[in-house]
Design an enzyme around this catalytic site. Structure first.
Site, PDB file in Angstrom:
ATOM      1  N   ARG A  47      -1.050   6.444   8.869  1.00 20.42           N
ATOM      2  CA  ARG A  47      -2.490   6.887   9.481  1.00 20.42           C
ATOM      3  C   ARG A  47      -2.526   7.675  10.782  1.00 20.42           C
ATOM      4  NH1 ARG A  47      -5.048   1.603   7.578  1.00 20.42           N
ATOM      5  NH2 ARG A  47      -7.164   1.604   8.240  1.00 20.42           N
ATOM      6  N   LYS A  54      -9.528   3.000  -1.115  1.00 24.30           N
ATOM      7  CA  LYS A  54      -8.122   3.013  -1.324  1.00 24.30           C
ATOM      8  C   LYS A  54      -7.472   1.536  -1.827  1.00 24.30           C
ATOM      9  CE  LYS A  54      -7.106   3.621   3.121  1.00 24.30           C
ATOM     10  NZ  LYS A  54      -8.439   3.509   3.961  1.00 24.30           N
TER      11      LYS A  54
END
Ligand code: AMP
Length: 210
Positions: free
Chosen positions: A88, A13
């Site tokens: 998240r 990422k």
């Protein structure tokens, strides 16, 4: 363009965020980098976050939501941004919706667990500027030295082998449900993470149509 990058720790990422933000001229916002900076500066938030981060756990949602609200209100985020490593949890994703932030696309970078373990074990980061390297896949020009700022390259404490497994467990339990969360909202784009960084970037740009 308002983008979210999803994926396990070590899926790439951060590396892809660096490339996309250059191509689209929008900032990358990494809660991991913001927290590491706070730990380095020994702020109150940094001190609170340290135990969670070092053990591979997630930092509590209220802390993350506060960070992201402040960061996204800044001028440079008004024309778009890439969120790297946030949300998240479903609670964080819902908080973003409540902030009326309209996300265009959510890219899930998929990488098998055994590859993740290999990748994280070779990851090195710059102790000064946070740039990310890999001993095999993305080596620095000079050993242990950052190409960007000349800083020293180190192994992140949470990239130690036992912590890697815990972070993967936490990812599957708390973050993976976001794949369905964003699929249901019609925003999900899946990219299979490739061995070479440039190959993943090419697939990602194709799928985003940029
Ligand atoms: P990262 O650099 O994105 O892998 O983040 C490193 C660590 O910071 C994670 O393992 C978590 O402990 C913490 N962290 C970063 N972003 C978040 C987030 N959005 N929610 C909870 N914890 C986070």
């Amino acid at each position: 363009m308002r983008l979210i990058l999803l994926g396990a720790p070590g899926a790439g990422k951060g590396t892809q965020a660096e490339v996309i933000c250059e191509r689209l001229s929008i900032p990358a916002v990494s809660t991991g980098n913001i927290l590491r900076e706070a730990m380095k500066n020994e702020t109150e938030m940094g001190r609170k976050a340290k135990a969670f981060i070092d053990s591979g756990a997630l930092v509590p949602d209220d802390v993350i939501i506060r960070i992201i609200k402040e960061r996204l209100a800044q001028d440079d985020c008004q024309n778009g941004f890439i969120l790297d490593g946030v949300p998240r949890t479903v609670a964080q994703a819902e908080a973003l919706e409540q902030m009326d932030i309209d996300i265009d696309k959510v890219v899930d970078i998929e990488v098998p667990d055994d590859t993740i373990v290999k990748r994280l074990s070779g990851r090195r980061v710059c102790a000064s500027c946070g740039a990310s390297y890999h001993t095999i896949y993305k080596p620095s020009a000079q050993p242990d030295t950052c190409d960007r700022c000349g800083g020293r390259l180190i192994v992140r404490k949470d990239d130690e082998p036992s912590t890697i497994l815990e972070r993967l467990r936490v990812y599957h339990e708390q973050t993976e449900p976001l794949v369905d969360f964003y699929r249901q909202r019609g925003k999900l784009v899946v990219v299979e993470g490739q061995e070479q960084v440039a190959d993943t970037t090419r697939l990602l740009f194709e799928k985003l149509g940029v």
